[in-house]
Write an enzyme that holds these catalytic residues in place. Structure first.
Site, PDB file in Angstrom:
ATOM      1  CE  LYS A  99      -4.479   1.044   0.524  1.00 11.97           C
ATOM      2  NZ  LYS A  99      -5.682   0.385   0.034  1.00 11.97           N
ATOM      3  N   GLY A 110     -20.297   7.131   4.577  1.00  9.57           N
ATOM      4  CA  GLY A 110     -19.335   7.435   3.516  1.00  9.57           C
ATOM      5  C   GLY A 110     -19.899   6.965   2.190  1.00  9.57           C
TER       6      GLY A 110
HETATM    7  P1  NAD Z   1     -13.821   7.813  -1.544  1.00  5.03           P
HETATM    8  O1  NAD Z   1     -12.825   8.840  -1.161  1.00  5.03           O
HETATM    9  O2  NAD Z   1     -14.407   7.854  -2.907  1.00  5.03           O
HETATM   10  O3  NAD Z   1     -15.041   7.837  -0.521  1.00  5.03           O
HETATM   11  C1  NAD Z   1     -14.893   7.988   0.846  1.00  5.03           C
HETATM   12  C2  NAD Z   1     -16.039   8.851   1.293  1.00  5.03           C
HETATM   13  O4  NAD Z   1     -16.051   8.868   2.707  1.00  5.03           O
HETATM   14  C3  NAD Z   1     -15.933  10.296   0.806  1.00  5.03           C
HETATM   15  O5  NAD Z   1     -17.146  10.685   0.175  1.00  5.03           O
HETATM   16  C4  NAD Z   1     -15.685  11.086   2.092  1.00  5.03           C
HETATM   17  O6  NAD Z   1     -16.259  12.350   2.065  1.00  5.03           O
HETATM   18  C5  NAD Z   1     -16.346  10.197   3.121  1.00  5.03           C
HETATM   19  N1  NAD Z   1     -15.872  10.352   4.493  1.00  5.03           N
HETATM   20  C6  NAD Z   1     -14.618  10.565   4.966  1.00  5.03           C
HETATM   21  N2  NAD Z   1     -14.623  10.643   6.305  1.00  5.03           N
HETATM   22  C7  NAD Z   1     -15.911  10.458   6.691  1.00  5.03           C
HETATM   23  C8  NAD Z   1     -16.561  10.406   7.948  1.00  5.03           C
HETATM   24  N3  NAD Z   1     -15.898  10.571   9.102  1.00  5.03           N
HETATM   25  N4  NAD Z   1     -17.895  10.188   7.959  1.00  5.03           N
HETATM   26  C9  NAD Z   1     -18.589  10.025   6.822  1.00  5.03           C
HETATM   27  N5  NAD Z   1     -18.029  10.082   5.603  1.00  5.03           N
HETATM   28  C10 NAD Z   1     -16.708  10.290   5.540  1.00  5.03           C
HETATM   29  O7  NAD Z   1     -13.154   6.387  -1.247  1.00  5.03           O
HETATM   30  P2  NAD Z   1     -13.646   4.965  -1.737  1.00  5.03           P
HETATM   31  O8  NAD Z   1     -12.812   4.550  -2.884  1.00  5.03           O
HETATM   32  O9  NAD Z   1     -15.131   4.946  -1.844  1.00  5.03           O
HETATM   33  O10 NAD Z   1     -13.200   4.054  -0.503  1.00  5.03           O
HETATM   34  C11 NAD Z   1     -13.960   4.019   0.692  1.00  5.03           C
HETATM   35  C12 NAD Z   1     -13.346   3.018   1.664  1.00  5.03           C
HETATM   36  O11 NAD Z   1     -13.317   1.727   1.044  1.00  5.03           O
HETATM   37  C13 NAD Z   1     -11.889   3.322   2.055  1.00  5.03           C
HETATM   38  O12 NAD Z   1     -11.655   2.899   3.369  1.00  5.03           O
HETATM   39  C14 NAD Z   1     -11.090   2.459   1.097  1.00  5.03           C
HETATM   40  O13 NAD Z   1      -9.816   2.154   1.611  1.00  5.03           O
HETATM   41  C15 NAD Z   1     -11.975   1.242   1.020  1.00  5.03           C
HETATM   42  N6  NAD Z   1     -11.780   0.448  -0.197  1.00  5.03           N
HETATM   43  C16 NAD Z   1     -11.959   1.007  -1.409  1.00  5.03           C
HETATM   44  C17 NAD Z   1     -11.774   0.224  -2.557  1.00  5.03           C
HETATM   45  C18 NAD Z   1     -12.026   0.761  -3.925  1.00  5.03           C
HETATM   46  O14 NAD Z   1     -12.183  -0.032  -4.864  1.00  5.03           O
HETATM   47  N7  NAD Z   1     -12.116   2.067  -4.110  1.00  5.03           N
HETATM   48  C19 NAD Z   1     -11.395  -1.115  -2.424  1.00  5.03           C
HETATM   49  C20 NAD Z   1     -11.243  -1.642  -1.141  1.00  5.03           C
HETATM   50  C21 NAD Z   1     -11.438  -0.857  -0.038  1.00  5.03           C
END
Ligand code: NAD
Length: 366
Positions: free
Chosen positions: A92, A192
């Site tokens: 990562k 989120g």
């Molecule tokens: P993203 O940045 O698109 O979305 C995250 C969202 O969470 C944002 O809209 C942000 O405003 C919101 N957020 C941040 N802090 C917050 C809080 N305290 N309360 C409420 N909302 C809050 O990211 P993503 O790609 O959707 O990923 C989301 C999670 O899933 C992360 O933890 C990421 O590591 C995990 N993840 C993502 C993927 C992927 O394919 N993108 C794969 C595996 C895991």
């Protein structure tokens, strides 16, 4: 040479002892004054193949916080990749900074050069604060990047596949908890609603779930609500609203001694990485409260399954088919947890570690 410190000093960070505590192979600190790049690449374990895991950009308050995140996230990738049955190791990267205001093309290209210098030991991809366009910028400097657009022969944005896997993991958890995997009429709170959370809401609404959403960015929140009809809730309600499922899809650490006693749900299943602040204590607390926890690294593997296919031949149908196995894996994990009277987190860990040990043993006889 300037005397201005590069970072605010905030206590000392014992890098080797941190690495030893999670058993990491390699940590690379990347710095470039001209572009403002401050990044950490963490390679946790490469038994199953080259380390693979997304790049996160976040305004960490201290270096220690960034390092801890990189260490925890990369170890999570090792376990996730192993449990998902794919042949890549865990890594990562994090960039310290605000993705909305600090990210530049030059910074991303500089980061790409650092990745390139690792010669394929680590492949990067999107995570929080990164987009497909950003991966294409990094691609100008290195081929060791995934999650690039389908037009360029890549797999595209992994988040719809991550959301699909999380949705299937949630159905498996519902099956375990109630005997039926239907989410129709079930109350689900999604914390989120960015890339993954937004697509997850689409699946849930399509199946007839009653969905509640919260996000710190009001524009995102309103857009998802307008598109799906999901109900917006306030920040204060996130851990207390009576629901069937709480789905953490923002950042990690939201399952902790402060939040767990407040939870009013039977299942926790979401896409966020590292949801348990302390994986032993908090998984046990959830178990003691009778809440079925679907381990994050088990249910959110869709994205890495999707991007890992870029190392072979990419096809979306194949990615979806492999992602569908999350349902079966989840049932296996829940059953093992029940039989051995251990937490679901521990059960998932056991299955992941078992695969790494078995394949590692095989490699000795190449
Ligand atoms: P993203 O940045 O698109 O979305 C995250 C969202 O969470 C944002 O809209 C942000 O405003 C919101 N957020 C941040 N802090 C917050 C809080 N305290 N309360 C409420 N909302 C809050 O990211 P993503 O790609 O959707 O990923 C989301 C999670 O899933 C992360 O933890 C990421 O590591 C995990 N993840 C993502 C993927 C992927 O394919 N993108 C794969 C595996 C895991």
């Amino acid at each position: 040479m300037s005397n201005v410190p590069l970072f605010e000093k905030e206590g000392s960070v014992e890098v080797f002892s941190e690495m030893a505590s999670y058993d990491h192979e390699m940590i690379v600190h990347c710095h470039d004054r001209a572009t403002g790049l401050k990044a950490i690449i963490a390679v946790h374990n490469t038994t199953l193949g080259p380390a693979m895991g997304g790049l996160r950009m976040w305004p960490y308050a201290t270096e220690g916080e960034a390092l801890t995140d990189a260490l925890r996230l990369s170890r999570g990738m090792t376990l996730k990749n192993a449990l998902a049955g794919i042949n890549v190791g865990g890594g990562k990267a994090v960039i310290i900074g605000n993705a909305r205001t600090d990210k530049t093309e030059a910074m991303l290209r500089r980061f790409g050069k650092f990745v390139h210098n690792l010669g394929g030991k680590y492949y990067t991809a999107e995570d929080v604060g990164m987009s497909e366009d950003d991966m294409e910028i990094i691609r100008t400097e290195t081929p060791y990047v995934t999650g690039i657009s389908q037009i360029r022969g890549g797999s595209g944005d992994p988040s719809p596949v991550t959301a699909y896997g999380t949705y299937l993991g949630m159905k498996a958890a519902m099956k375990k908890a109630t005997g039926s995997d239907s989410l129709n009429g079930k109350r689900v709170l999604v914390q989120g609603v960015g890339h993954v959370g937004g697509y997850l809401v689409d699946h849930l609404v399509e199946e007839g779930a009653k969905v509640f959403i919260y996000d710190i960015y009001p524009q995102t929140l309103e857009a998802v609500s307008a598109r799906t009809g999901a109900t917006i809730i306030s920040e204060e309600e996130v851990y207390t609203l009576p629901v069937d499922v709480y789905a953490p899809c923002a950042l990690g650490g939201t399952l902790n001694p402060e939040t767990i006693p407040q939870l009013n749900c039977m299942i926790v299943c979401g896409a966020a990485n590292n949801q348990l602040l302390d994986e032993v204590r908090d998984a046990q607390d959830l178990k003691d409260r009778g809440i079925l926890y679907a381990p994050d690294f088990m249910v959110n593997a869709g994205g890495i399954i999707n991007v890992s296919l870029e190392l072979e031949v990419y096809h979306r149908d194949l990615a979806m088919r492999k992602t569908e196995r999350i349902y079966e894996t989840a049932m296996k994990v829940f059953d093992l947890a029940g039989q051995a009277d251990i937490t679901t987190h521990e059960a998932a860990l056991k299955l992941a570690e078992q695969r790494i040990a078995e394949i590692g043993h095989n490699l000795l006889y190449r």
